[in-house]
Design a protein around this motif. Structure first.
Motif, PDB file in Angstrom:
ATOM      1  N   ASN A  81      23.027  19.185 -25.740  1.00  0.00           N
ATOM      2  CA  ASN A  81      22.923  20.596 -25.181  1.00  0.00           C
ATOM      3  C   ASN A  81      21.287  20.655 -25.275  1.00  0.00           C
ATOM      4  O   ASN A  81      20.719  21.555 -24.397  1.00  0.00           O
ATOM      5  N   LEU A  82      20.619  20.335 -26.262  1.00  0.00           N
ATOM      6  CA  LEU A  82      19.247  20.820 -26.797  1.00  0.00           C
ATOM      7  C   LEU A  82      18.503  19.946 -25.327  1.00  0.00           C
ATOM      8  O   LEU A  82      17.593  20.702 -24.830  1.00  0.00           O
ATOM      9  N   ILE A  83      18.647  18.822 -24.937  1.00  0.00           N
ATOM     10  CA  ILE A  83      17.987  18.053 -23.969  1.00  0.00           C
ATOM     11  C   ILE A  83      18.128  18.663 -22.746  1.00  0.00           C
ATOM     12  O   ILE A  83      17.346  19.088 -21.927  1.00  0.00           O
ATOM     13  N   ARG A  84      19.526  19.312 -22.191  1.00  0.00           N
ATOM     14  CA  ARG A  84      19.788  19.866 -21.028  1.00  0.00           C
ATOM     15  C   ARG A  84      19.016  21.151 -21.031  1.00  0.00           C
ATOM     16  O   ARG A  84      18.398  21.365 -19.963  1.00  0.00           O
ATOM     17  N   ASN A  85      18.940  21.678 -22.217  1.00  0.00           N
ATOM     18  CA  ASN A  85      18.336  23.265 -22.260  1.00  0.00           C
ATOM     19  C   ASN A  85      16.859  22.998 -21.848  1.00  0.00           C
ATOM     20  O   ASN A  85      16.135  23.766 -21.202  1.00  0.00           O
ATOM     21  N   ALA A  86      16.085  21.951 -22.442  1.00  0.00           N
ATOM     22  CA  ALA A  86      14.731  21.733 -22.375  1.00  0.00           C
ATOM     23  C   ALA A  86      14.625  21.266 -20.950  1.00  0.00           C
ATOM     24  O   ALA A  86      13.323  21.640 -20.262  1.00  0.00           O
ATOM     25  N   GLU A  87      15.184  20.552 -20.255  1.00  0.00           N
ATOM     26  CA  GLU A  87      15.266  19.947 -18.945  1.00  0.00           C
ATOM     27  C   GLU A  87      15.179  21.024 -18.039  1.00  0.00           C
ATOM     28  O   GLU A  87      14.317  21.315 -17.173  1.00  0.00           O
ATOM     29  N   GLN A  88      16.109  22.279 -18.165  1.00  0.00           N
ATOM     30  CA  GLN A  88      16.148  23.385 -17.259  1.00  0.00           C
ATOM     31  C   GLN A  88      15.058  24.284 -17.704  1.00  0.00           C
ATOM     32  O   GLN A  88      14.612  25.012 -16.781  1.00  0.00           O
ATOM     33  N   ALA A  89      14.804  24.420 -18.847  1.00  0.00           N
ATOM     34  CA  ALA A  89      13.542  25.123 -19.157  1.00  0.00           C
ATOM     35  C   ALA A  89      12.419  24.773 -18.382  1.00  0.00           C
ATOM     36  O   ALA A  89      11.265  25.715 -18.005  1.00  0.00           O
ATOM     37  N   MET A  90      12.095  23.452 -18.234  1.00  0.00           N
ATOM     38  CA  MET A  90      11.135  22.813 -17.530  1.00  0.00           C
ATOM     39  C   MET A  90      11.307  22.646 -15.780  1.00  0.00           C
ATOM     40  O   MET A  90      10.370  22.176 -15.459  1.00  0.00           O
ATOM     41  N   GLY A  91      12.576  23.308 -15.421  1.00  0.00           N
ATOM     42  CA  GLY A  91      12.745  23.126 -13.897  1.00  0.00           C
ATOM     43  C   GLY A  91      12.935  21.846 -13.586  1.00  0.00           C
ATOM     44  O   GLY A  91      12.824  21.319 -12.493  1.00  0.00           O
ATOM     45  N   GLY A  92      13.164  20.854 -14.485  1.00  0.00           N
ATOM     46  CA  GLY A  92      13.677  19.549 -14.140  1.00  0.00           C
ATOM     47  C   GLY A  92      12.612  18.590 -14.082  1.00  0.00           C
ATOM     48  O   GLY A  92      12.536  17.335 -13.710  1.00  0.00           O
TER      49      GLY A  92
END
Ligand code: ADP
Length: 328
Positions: free
Chosen positions: A197-208
């Motif tokens: 969850n946390l890593i997916r959120n991080a990735e989404q926050a950086m636009g991938g």
């Protein structure tokens, strides 16, 4: 305060007392002015006014606490209702999915636009299924099995799973996963889910695009008698290079259904927080606008006593756990 004193000076017989709330924060002034007689206030009366100001501070603080509790109960009731609804929706959703799959499998008998419609039904049913699953995850009591687990090993395993489905513009930095930190008390599978969850959120926050750094370290015991004192906590940090989190979003991060994403469920952090709390830990957040965010899962070491089970209301579904953390 000076300006107030100046105004009162003209009257000669005014008393100004500060009203303090929790943490000795100045909430208000209590001003009492009597210009009919000289020396209107005796020392006893001033002491009385001071006591009154203290009482006022307590009343202000209590009514705030009352509002917080009301909001928490409201959200807990809402959560229960949502869970009931999710439960009711799950079965018909399964039937719709099965029927749509059967339709799709009949292949040749459908024309192109009909196949497209079936595809849309399946996609949207999948999405609903995910939302319903998250609501139930949030509402159900945890089924986790707590054991002594290596945080670094769980992170490594999670990163291996995630790396296989990552874009090449997105880097997962795992250079700081020492094996000599104490074991934590956790359910490895649930911890993996939290990290995803946390890593997916991080990735989404950086636009991938960009780097997410996941690291593990022991947190030094506050007030440790000697440097050899075993640490009580181990932390897993997930640090991104995203835009950071605005203060008004930071306040609501862990509130169920709060999301800023067009197709978000707003349950990832709420579920993660609940799971981590059930392991006796917590999630902390530090973020600076424009400088990325760090989500820290803090877990007790395996030698710490087990946490007391907490009731649903006590869990404080609405409360963002934004506790201060030691400087890095
Ligand atoms: P969802 O991802 O479905 O929105 P979450 O509970 O996981 O639900 O996250 C809630 C909100 O917290 C997100 O919509 C986003 O606004 C914010 N958020 C979470 N993680 C980050 C992050 N690493 N950087 C910036 N914002 C974040």
């Amino acid at each position: 305060m000076l300006a107030t004193a100046e105004v009162l000076g003209a009257f000669k017989q005014g008393v100004c007392v500060g009203v303090y709330g929790e943490d000795h924060e100045l909430e208000a002034f209590l001003l009492v002015v009597d210009d009919r007689v000289r020396d209107a206030f005796s020392p006893d009366e001033i002491a009385l006014l001071e006591a009154l100001a203290t009482q006022m501070g307590v009343v202000i603080e209590n009514s705030r606490q009352h509002l917080r509790l009301q909001e928490r109960d409201r959200l807990a009731a809402l959560g229960q209702m949502a869970a009931g609804l999710a439960h009711e929706v799950k079965n018909p959703l399964g039937a719709i999915k099965g029927a749509a799959q059967l339709l799709g499998d009949s292949g040749g008998r459908l024309d192109a636009s009909e196949r497209e419609f079936v595809g849309i039904i399946l996609e949207e049913v999948e999405r609903l299924d995910r939302v319903v699953g998250s609501v139930l995850d949030y509402a159900r009591p945890s089924k986790g099995q707590l054991g002594a687990v290596s945080a670094s090993a769980v992170v490594r395993r999670t990163l291996t799973v995630l790396a296989s489905e990552r874009d090449k513009d997105f880097e997962l930095d795992s250079s700081d996963l020492p094996d000599d930190v104490p074991l934590v008390r956790a359910d490895a599978e649930q911890l993996r889910q939290v990290l995803i969850n946390l890593i997916r959120n991080a990735e989404q926050a950086m636009g991938g695009t960009g780097k997410v750094r996941v690291s593990v370290r022991a947190r030094e015991k506050v007030g440790a008698a000697s440097p050899n004192d075993p640490p009580e906590w181990v932390e897993i940090n997930v640090r991104d290079q995203g835009p950071g989190i605005a203060p008004h979003v930071l306040d609501k991060l862990f509130v169920p259904f709060f999301t800023t994403k067009p197709t978000g469920t707003g349950l990832g952090l709420a579920v993660s927080q609940r799971v981590v709390e059930e392991m006796g830990g917590r999630i902390e957040v530090t973020s600076h606008t424009g400088a990325g965010s760090t989500f820290t899962v803090v877990l007790p070491t395996a030698s710490e006593p087990l946490p007391q089970p907490r009731s649903a209301t006590e869990r404080g579904t609405a409360n963002a756990e934004l506790r201060p953390r030691p400087a890095e």
